[in-house]
Design a protein around this motif. Structure first.
Motif, PDB file in Angstrom:
ATOM      1  N   GLY A  37       0.803  -1.231  -0.072  1.00  0.00           N
ATOM      2  CA  GLY A  37       0.035  -0.098   0.044  1.00  0.00           C
ATOM      3  C   GLY A  37       0.944   1.292   0.118  1.00  0.00           C
ATOM      4  N   TYR A  38      -0.024   2.163  -0.249  1.00  0.00           N
ATOM      5  CA  TYR A  38       0.859   3.696  -0.190  1.00  0.00           C
ATOM      6  C   TYR A  38      -0.192   4.604   0.526  1.00  0.00           C
ATOM      7  N   VAL A  39       0.418   5.528   1.491  1.00  0.00           N
ATOM      8  CA  VAL A  39      -0.207   6.531   2.193  1.00  0.00           C
ATOM      9  C   VAL A  39       0.101   7.606   1.504  1.00  0.00           C
ATOM     10  N   LEU A  40      -0.700   8.516   1.174  1.00  0.00           N
ATOM     11  CA  LEU A  40      -0.583   9.866   0.472  1.00  0.00           C
ATOM     12  C   LEU A  40      -1.281  10.967   1.095  1.00  0.00           C
ATOM     13  N   PHE A  48      -5.338   6.130   1.890  1.00  0.00           N
ATOM     14  CA  PHE A  48      -4.654   5.025   1.935  1.00  0.00           C
ATOM     15  C   PHE A  48      -4.925   4.115   0.392  1.00  0.00           C
ATOM     16  N   TYR A  49      -4.025   3.921  -0.366  1.00  0.00           N
ATOM     17  CA  TYR A  49      -4.191   3.213  -1.649  1.00  0.00           C
ATOM     18  C   TYR A  49      -3.755   1.857  -1.366  1.00  0.00           C
ATOM     19  N   THR A  50      -4.559   0.822  -1.507  1.00  0.00           N
ATOM     20  CA  THR A  50      -4.053  -0.547  -1.267  1.00  0.00           C
ATOM     21  C   THR A  50      -4.746  -1.527  -2.316  1.00  0.00           C
ATOM     22  N   ASP A  51      -4.503  -2.821  -2.334  1.00  0.00           N
ATOM     23  CA  ASP A  51      -4.921  -3.650  -3.468  1.00  0.00           C
ATOM     24  C   ASP A  51      -6.275  -4.594  -2.876  1.00  0.00           C
ATOM     25  N   SER A  52      -6.886  -5.256  -3.624  1.00  0.00           N
ATOM     26  CA  SER A  52      -8.107  -5.948  -3.411  1.00  0.00           C
ATOM     27  C   SER A  52      -7.990  -6.801  -2.192  1.00  0.00           C
ATOM     28  N   ARG A  53      -6.851  -7.397  -1.683  1.00  0.00           N
ATOM     29  CA  ARG A  53      -6.637  -8.248  -0.568  1.00  0.00           C
ATOM     30  C   ARG A  53      -6.905  -7.601   0.901  1.00  0.00           C
ATOM     31  N   TYR A  54      -6.577  -6.097   0.715  1.00  0.00           N
ATOM     32  CA  TYR A  54      -6.980  -5.648   1.995  1.00  0.00           C
ATOM     33  C   TYR A  54      -8.111  -4.368   1.919  1.00  0.00           C
ATOM     34  N   LEU A  55      -8.745  -4.250   0.717  1.00  0.00           N
ATOM     35  CA  LEU A  55      -9.403  -3.175   0.530  1.00  0.00           C
ATOM     36  C   LEU A  55     -10.603  -3.104   1.565  1.00  0.00           C
ATOM     37  N   GLU A  56     -11.367  -4.066   1.605  1.00  0.00           N
ATOM     38  CA  GLU A  56     -12.504  -4.178   2.150  1.00  0.00           C
ATOM     39  C   GLU A  56     -12.261  -4.007   3.915  1.00  0.00           C
ATOM     40  N   GLY A  57     -11.207  -4.586   4.325  1.00  0.00           N
ATOM     41  CA  GLY A  57     -10.854  -4.536   5.688  1.00  0.00           C
ATOM     42  C   GLY A  57     -10.445  -3.160   5.855  1.00  0.00           C
ATOM     43  N   ALA A  58      -9.932  -2.435   5.183  1.00  0.00           N
ATOM     44  CA  ALA A  58      -9.073  -1.190   5.460  1.00  0.00           C
ATOM     45  C   ALA A  58     -10.158  -0.233   5.626  1.00  0.00           C
ATOM     46  N   VAL A  59     -11.566  -0.394   4.430  1.00  0.00           N
ATOM     47  CA  VAL A  59     -12.440   0.618   4.565  1.00  0.00           C
ATOM     48  C   VAL A  59     -13.235   0.569   5.929  1.00  0.00           C
ATOM     49  N   ASN A  60     -13.414  -0.698   6.305  1.00  0.00           N
ATOM     50  CA  ASN A  60     -13.940  -0.801   7.527  1.00  0.00           C
ATOM     51  C   ASN A  60     -13.468  -0.362   8.886  1.00  0.00           C
ATOM     52  N   VAL A  73      -4.187   1.647  -8.373  1.00  0.00           N
ATOM     53  CA  VAL A  73      -4.299   1.484  -9.657  1.00  0.00           C
ATOM     54  C   VAL A  73      -2.810   1.980 -10.310  1.00  0.00           C
ATOM     55  N   ALA A  74      -2.198   0.980 -10.806  1.00  0.00           N
ATOM     56  CA  ALA A  74      -0.899   1.262 -11.286  1.00  0.00           C
ATOM     57  C   ALA A  74      -0.556   2.244 -12.581  1.00  0.00           C
ATOM     58  N   LEU A  76       2.337   4.263  -9.900  1.00  0.00           N
ATOM     59  CA  LEU A  76       2.431   5.222  -8.984  1.00  0.00           C
ATOM     60  C   LEU A  76       2.495   6.505  -9.318  1.00  0.00           C
ATOM     61  N   GLU A  77       3.203   6.870 -10.471  1.00  0.00           N
ATOM     62  CA  GLU A  77       3.258   8.277 -10.861  1.00  0.00           C
ATOM     63  C   GLU A  77       1.905   8.819 -11.154  1.00  0.00           C
ATOM     64  N   ASN A  78       1.020   8.187 -11.423  1.00  0.00           N
ATOM     65  CA  ASN A  78      -0.468   8.997 -11.612  1.00  0.00           C
ATOM     66  C   ASN A  78      -0.920   9.178 -10.386  1.00  0.00           C
ATOM     67  N   LEU A  79      -0.737   8.966  -9.218  1.00  0.00           N
ATOM     68  CA  LEU A  79      -1.069   9.379  -7.992  1.00  0.00           C
ATOM     69  C   LEU A  79      -0.503  10.631  -7.560  1.00  0.00           C
ATOM     70  N   ILE A  80       0.781  10.899  -8.163  1.00  0.00           N
ATOM     71  CA  ILE A  80       1.640  11.940  -7.670  1.00  0.00           C
ATOM     72  C   ILE A  80       1.930  13.025  -8.683  1.00  0.00           C
ATOM     73  N   SER A  81       1.332  13.002  -9.861  1.00  0.00           N
ATOM     74  CA  SER A  81       1.718  13.729 -10.880  1.00  0.00           C
ATOM     75  C   SER A  81       1.496  15.053 -10.858  1.00  0.00           C
ATOM     76  N   SER A  82       0.538  15.460  -9.847  1.00  0.00           N
ATOM     77  CA  SER A  82       0.181  16.917  -9.880  1.00  0.00           C
ATOM     78  C   SER A  82       1.088  17.734  -8.938  1.00  0.00           C
ATOM     79  N   TYR A  83       1.965  17.003  -8.283  1.00  0.00           N
ATOM     80  CA  TYR A  83       2.758  17.702  -7.216  1.00  0.00           C
ATOM     81  C   TYR A  83       4.256  17.896  -7.733  1.00  0.00           C
ATOM     82  N   LYS A  84       4.706  19.084  -7.090  1.00  0.00           N
ATOM     83  CA  LYS A  84       6.239  19.421  -7.403  1.00  0.00           C
ATOM     84  C   LYS A  84       7.117  18.924  -6.536  1.00  0.00           C
ATOM     85  N   GLN A  85       6.574  18.551  -5.022  1.00  0.00           N
ATOM     86  CA  GLN A  85       7.345  18.598  -4.075  1.00  0.00           C
ATOM     87  C   GLN A  85       6.916  17.177  -3.233  1.00  0.00           C
ATOM     88  N   ILE A  86       7.533  16.166  -2.981  1.00  0.00           N
ATOM     89  CA  ILE A  86       7.083  14.824  -2.482  1.00  0.00           C
ATOM     90  C   ILE A  86       8.142  14.486  -1.204  1.00  0.00           C
TER      91      ILE A  86
END
Length: 349
Positions: A37-40, A48-60, A73-74, A76-86
């Motif tokens: 997962g990634y926390v942004l 919190f971005y994660t995959d199907s294994r953890y999605l339901e549990g994380a939502v709850n 959704v791969a 990763l660059e698509n999640l952070i493309s709008s930023y200049k500083q990370i």
């Protein structure tokens, strides 16, 4: 709405966005143990971005918090493309990943110092988890003593102890349990094996468990039968116990790690045993069993209220025996409070 550590870290760093992938750091931010997962975090909040294994549990689990859960959704660059500083934990980031972000053109801010600082001082809920883990650790050790029999292997004793910790409520172990019989105890991090227990053996057990993702850490050294001939061991044990208790008595707020270490080391020096104390006095304990601060001869880390760490002086005579007495402790109102606290007087089974 319950606020998580994600907002605390974001506000502390002050970067445009904070991206966290490391498993333990994700756990600190979300409270969830996940292998992916990634926390942004940014000015609009945390996802919190994660995959199907953890999605339901994380939502709850996170539905009443300030963290939104979404399917990753791969790429990763698509999640952070709008930023200049990370902000990323540079020391915990693989070099190819770091280079990739740099080559894209991001300004990189190191988030690791913020994590180190924040994680070293426990919130009340974190301390509660650790105290619970320590209570289970003590209870399991005392229950174990009645089950130890001649002829058992180190592996069998370790398995029984791990079973007891889980039976009493632990979610797992803090690390691989160390059980060392006889001469094996002279290796500080002996690999538990098939050595069988014999009458007169020293038994060194280094163990811990987790509750809510937070660790305990404890070491006890006992004697299995006493037919005489253990005077050197018994004298060394008393010296290590004195060094252990003296550290609890003398460590105080704003002391450095090296000054804390010197309390026990100088005590053992009075007995001519300091040269056999081959590791540091202690280390921070939290989500990881080894964290900041470091209590070692070279550490300038400041010990402050709210920190949790180990007090574990030891003496190791190669090929003969080893002794370590360890408690998980915390600094509270400038003094040490022991969180693991089973009897440390020499036990002879």
């Amino acid at each position: 709405m319950n606020r998580t550590n994600a907002s605390k870290i974001y506000n502390f760093i002050g970067a445009e966005a904070v991206l966290t992938e490391a498993e333990d750091l994700r756990k600190y931010l979300t409270g969830l143990a996940t292998s992916f997962g990634y926390v942004l975090s940014d000015k609009n909040g945390t996802v919190f971005y994660t995959d199907s294994r953890y999605l339901e549990g994380a939502v709850n689990a996170l539905k009443d918090t300030d963290i939104v859960v979404k399917q990753f959704v791969a790429p990763l660059e698509n999640l952070i493309s709008s930023y200049k500083q990370i902000a990323i934990p540079v020391g915990r980031t693989l070099y190819p990943d770091y280079e990739k972000l740099k080559n894209i053109g991001f300004e990189i801010v190191d988030s690791l110092p913020a994590f180190t600082s924040a994680m070293s001082v426990k919130e009340d809920y974190e301390l509660g988890y650790i105290k619970n883990a320590c209570e289970i650790t003590d209870r399991a050790f005392l229950a174990l003593l009645d089950t130890i029999r001649e002829g058992q292997t180190e592996n069998e004793v370790a398995a029984q102890l791990e079973y007891l910790m889980r039976k009493f409520g632990a979610s797992g172990t803090s690390f691989d349990t160390i059980v060392a019989f006889g001469e094996n105890s002279s290796v500080p991090h002996h690999e538990t094996g098939m050595r069988k227990l014999r009458y007169g053996d020293i038994i060194l057990i280094d163990f811990g468990c987790k509750i809510g993702g937070y660790c305990s850490d404890c070491t006890r050294t006992v004697l299995f039968g006493d037919g005489g001939g253990h005077d050197e061991f018994k004298n060394a044990y008393e010296a290590v116990l004195k060094a252990h208790l003296l550290a609890k008595e003398k460590i105080t707020c704003n002391m450095t790690g090296k000054d804390a270490d010197a309390i026990s080391r100088n005590c053992l020096k009075e007995y001519g045993l300091d040269k056999f104390f081959t590791h540091a006095l202690g280390h921070g304990i939290g989500i990881n069993v080894h964290e900041f601060p470091r209590l070692s001869p070279k550490s300038d880390d400041k010990l402050i209220n709210g920190m949790v760490f180990s007090d574990e002086p030891g003496v190791y005579l190669e090929g003969k025996f080893g002794i370590r007495i360890e408690d998980t402790v915390t600094l509270s109102d400038g003094v040490i409070e022991s969180l693991t606290d089973s009897d440390k007087k020499l036990i002879i089974l």
